[in-house]
Design a protein around this motif. Structure first.
Motif, PDB file in Angstrom:
ATOM      1  N   TYR A  40     -47.902 -39.724 -17.035  1.00 16.58           N
ATOM      2  CA  TYR A  40     -47.222 -39.589 -18.322  1.00 16.58           C
ATOM      3  C   TYR A  40     -45.797 -39.044 -18.145  1.00 16.58           C
ATOM      4  O   TYR A  40     -44.909 -39.348 -18.945  1.00 16.58           O
ATOM      5  N   LYS A  41     -45.550 -38.276 -17.084  1.00 13.23           N
ATOM      6  CA  LYS A  41     -44.190 -37.763 -16.855  1.00 13.23           C
ATOM      7  C   LYS A  41     -43.233 -38.892 -16.484  1.00 13.23           C
ATOM      8  O   LYS A  41     -42.093 -38.938 -16.952  1.00 13.23           O
ATOM      9  N   GLN A  42     -43.721 -39.798 -15.615  1.00 12.90           N
ATOM     10  CA  GLN A  42     -42.879 -40.932 -15.238  1.00 12.90           C
ATOM     11  C   GLN A  42     -42.573 -41.814 -16.450  1.00 12.90           C
ATOM     12  O   GLN A  42     -41.444 -42.270 -16.644  1.00 12.90           O
ATOM     13  N   SER A  44     -42.614 -40.843 -19.568  1.00 17.11           N
ATOM     14  CA  SER A  44     -41.720 -40.090 -20.465  1.00 17.11           C
ATOM     15  C   SER A  44     -40.270 -40.255 -20.038  1.00 17.11           C
ATOM     16  O   SER A  44     -39.373 -40.409 -20.872  1.00 17.11           O
ATOM     17  N   SER A  45     -40.055 -40.233 -18.738  1.00 18.14           N
ATOM     18  CA  SER A  45     -38.701 -40.385 -18.219  1.00 18.14           C
ATOM     19  C   SER A  45     -38.165 -41.785 -18.488  1.00 18.14           C
ATOM     20  O   SER A  45     -37.024 -41.962 -18.934  1.00 18.14           O
ATOM     21  N   ARG A  55     -43.948 -36.535 -26.381  1.00 14.87           N
ATOM     22  CA  ARG A  55     -44.770 -36.543 -25.158  1.00 14.87           C
ATOM     23  C   ARG A  55     -46.260 -36.450 -25.495  1.00 14.87           C
ATOM     24  O   ARG A  55     -47.096 -37.094 -24.853  1.00 14.87           O
TER      25      ARG A  55
END
Length: 714
Positions: A40-42, A44-45, A55
């Motif tokens: 999810y961080k990738q 989000s970026s 997020r």
């Protein structure tokens, strides 16, 4: 408290829209790299999501996409497309050029499918689609992998004969295949006749589907043939089954003492109808009397159709299947057999008639002091046409002049009160044809919405609103068939706001109430101007479509929190449902079956859409037929639409619309500017903008295709 609920509802709707939009973007990322995993961080970026709310929405969405089997987790927290890859279920929206878009609730973005990747899917079919993203454009594209449900198998068109077989050339421009018909399946159809054909098969090795003629409609170009063809094209019936007519003939036409025993008798109260001059099915009547306290008792009396049509009978099932009467340029195709629609139920003058009524006590300011719902018997003393009633209102003289004058005064007060509350009034002119006995259009009559029309409209709106409120506010709440209307498309309204600045107008977006008021002001301000019809059309296109539902969200256009359809049961099945629900509630046994009634609401909404499309097609056909002997004539027109295909022009004199194809605009190379509603020349920078007045010449007409091409005259 009410304001807080509205805010919460708006937030939920906004959240749902955000989720659908985000879903399309997420699936596009996965589809462009099917073997790659993302956490999810990738994501989000990649999606530029930096706030906690966005997020969190992404985390929720990833879980949902996994549950719906669009994504999988090879390892905890890392997602990739399922091995079947991005399969989405949706509805085919075919374009005349042969390609299509897949419309789905699962994501906000439509999926483009080329003709070769449709794999025999047709317009409005329900399909499964494998999706992927083109690296060059980034848009979602797909390939149909399964046809889940065919929308239709029957098509109307012209028979083209060969030696031992024939083809049907479909009228429907969204049907890209001709239908092969073996010689023994023609059912007597001749070359160039119109027919209704059913697809019976489509072998894997065959380019075209195979079909059989199930009805020969007649010679192409014949008036009755073309009207029947329009009905058949939209899958609407054009004749009644014998058993339905037979059942209608068996219904008794005498009013028995038992019929009267529980009814309120209005036969001694002044009662009348106001309808179009050519109407035969009179749904509604008004009664008027003055009370001793100075107030007025007004009865809104509606034909008691459900007294004659019982649930789950052959007539009821046919009425439900049709769901609505269909109004073509020259005829009405009634929802109910004519014995019911034009005789038993029609509130004809000088006859006792059974009704279901809403009776209100109004004060001099049109405020409601009391209300009553129930079954009645009436006796209409006068049948007015709209023109006759308007003459009485304008002159103050004639039959029932005192009653009409006072009813009109109260109606205009109610109309102004609605406007203050944000109700939006579209005063569209109605186009009618003068037609001879063969169906040939002789002329066009433009009918305006005058006070007589508004008088009837206000009392019908009042009855529909009061019935919905009553069904919604019972201690034991009843199911209600609401007529709902969602908020308009804000993005479209903002584009309109940018466009109308050139005329000196603006919209106020600070709140829903202010927006409604500014829309009303806009529609009022443009009334005396040449851009009136253009701006009304633009605003209408931005509006959501009204539909039926058991889930109430209110009616935005009317600014009503509760609204139903009660006043036209002869021609609308949802009104019959409302009558039954209301009577059950009055009897103390309210019906609570939202799920069953919601399915019926969906069906009725779909049939209403088809009926509207058929009506427009019949108008378009007659417009082109009317203009077919006017090749070479020039007219003043207003640009009513702009598209990649060219500019649409509505002729001011007769309201007929044609297209100036871009291929005929040969003085320059023109580009379509969607944001500014215009066509712009690359070299000359010449603009043809929505709302411009231009001179055009009738270039050619095609009655079969319902097309009129125009040419610009400098």
């Amino acid at each position: 408290m009410a304001k807080k609920k509205k805010i919460n509802k708006d937030r939920k709707r906004e959240s749902s829209n955000n989720k659908r939009s985000l879903s399309g973007k997420v699936l596009s990322i996965f589809a462009s790299a099917p073997q790659k995993t993302y956490n999810y961080k990738q994501l989000s970026s990649l999606l530029n999501l930096h706030d906690n709310g966005s997020r969190q929405l992404l985390v929720t969405l990833l879980n949902e996409l996994e549950q719906t089997k669009n994504l999988e987790q090879p390892s905890p927290g890392k997602y990739k497309l399922k091995s079947r890859q991005g399969h989405i279920r949706g509805i085919v929206s075919m374009k005349s050029a042969g390609y299509a878009f897949i419309i789905t609730d699962q994501i906000s973005e439509d999926i483009f499918v080329s003709q070769k990747n449709l794999n025999r899917a047709l317009d409005k079919d329900e399909v499964n689609v494998f999706i992927y993203a083109r690296k060059r454009t980034g848009r979602l594209e797909g390939e149909v992998t399964e046809i889940v449900k065919r929308a239709r198998t029957q098509f109307v068109g012209i028979i083209e004969m060969a030696e031992n077989y024939a083809f049907l050339i479909p009228d429907n421009r969204k049907m890209p295949y001709d239908i092969f018909i073996p010689g023994n399946k023609l059912s007597g159809a001749q070359h160039r006749q119109k027919a209704l054909v059913n697809i019976t098969g489509w072998p894997a090795e065959a380019k075209n589907p195979i079909g059989e003629v199930i009805d020969v409609l007649g010679d192409a170009g014949d008036h009755n043939t073309e009207m029947h063809a329009i009905l058949a094209e939209f899958m609407l019936p054009y004749k009644y089954p014998e058993e339905v007519n037979a059942a209608a003939d068996r219904i008794a036409d005498k009013i028995s003492p038992e019929d009267l025993s529980s009814r309120r008798d209005f036969r001694g109260v002044t009662t009348f109808t106001i309808d179009p001059a050519d109407a035969k099915d009179f749904d509604d009547a008004l009664s008027f009397s003055r009370l001793d306290n100075g107030n007025y008792e007004i009865g809104i009396h509606i034909a008691d159709v459900t007294h004659y049509v019982k649930p789950d009978t052959v007539i009821d099932r046919e009425g439900y299947n049709r769901a609505t009467s269909v109004y073509l340029v020259d005829r009405v195709v009634p929802m109910l057999p004519e014995r019911l629609s034009n005789y038993l139920c029609s509130l004809r003058p000088d006859e006792d008639k059974l009704c279901f009524s809403v009776v209100v006590e109004l004060d001099a300011n049109a405020k409601i002091k009391n209300q009553w719902f129930g079954r009645t018997i009436i006796h209409s003393v006068k049948r007015f046409t709209y023109e006759e009633a308007q003459q009485v209102i304008e002159s103050g003289e004639g039959v029932l002049s005192a009653e009409l004058t006072e009813l009109n005064r109260l109606a205009q007060k109610m109309r102004r009160q609605r406007a203050v509350q944000g109700s939006i009034d579209f005063e569209r002119m109605e186009v009618k044809f003068r037609i001879d006995e063969t169906g040939k259009p002789l002329g066009i009559v433009i009918k305006e919405n005058k006070e007589a029309n508004q008088l009837i409209e206000e009392y019908m709106l009042l009855a529909n609103r009061k019935v919905a409120e009553y069904l919604s506010n019972r201690q034991k709440r009843s199911t209600c068939v609401y007529r709902i209307h969602d908020t308009p498309n804000i993005e479209k309204l903002q584009k309109i706001n940018f466009f109308i600045r050139r005329f000196g107008y603006r919209l106020d977006f600070t709140s829903q109430e202010k927006l409604g008021q500014s829309l009303n002001k806009l529609l009022d301000d443009v009334k005396p101007t040449k851009e009136k019809d253009l701006i009304e059309t633009l605003v209408l296109r931005a509006m959501a479509k009204a539909k039926y539902s058991t889930k109430n969200i209110g009616h935005y256009g009317l600014a009503f929190k509760h609204y139903s359809h009660f006043t036209s049961p002869i021609r609308r099945y949802p009104d019959m449902l409302t009558h039954r629900l209301l009577q059950a509630t009055l009897d103390g046994h309210p019906i609570n079956e939202d799920e069953r009634y919601e399915k019926m609401c969906i069906h009725c909404s779909e049939m209403e859409t088809l009926a509207t499309e058929a009506e427009r097609a019949s108008i378009k056909y007659k417009q082109v037929e009317y203009m077919s002997d006017k090749i070479g004539k020039t007219y003043e027109g207003i640009i009513s639409g702009v598209s990649k295909a060219g500019i649409f022009v509505e002729i001011i004199e007769n309201r007929c619309e044609g297209l100036v194809p871009i291929s005929l605009m040969q003085d320059d190379f023109y580009e379509y500017d969607e944001d500014n509603f215009c066509m712009r020349g690359i070299r000359t920078r010449k603009n043809y903008q929505l709302g411009d007045t231009i001179t055009v010449q009738v270039h050619r007409t095609n009655i079969v295709k319902k097309q009129m091409d125009l040419r610009l005259i400098e």
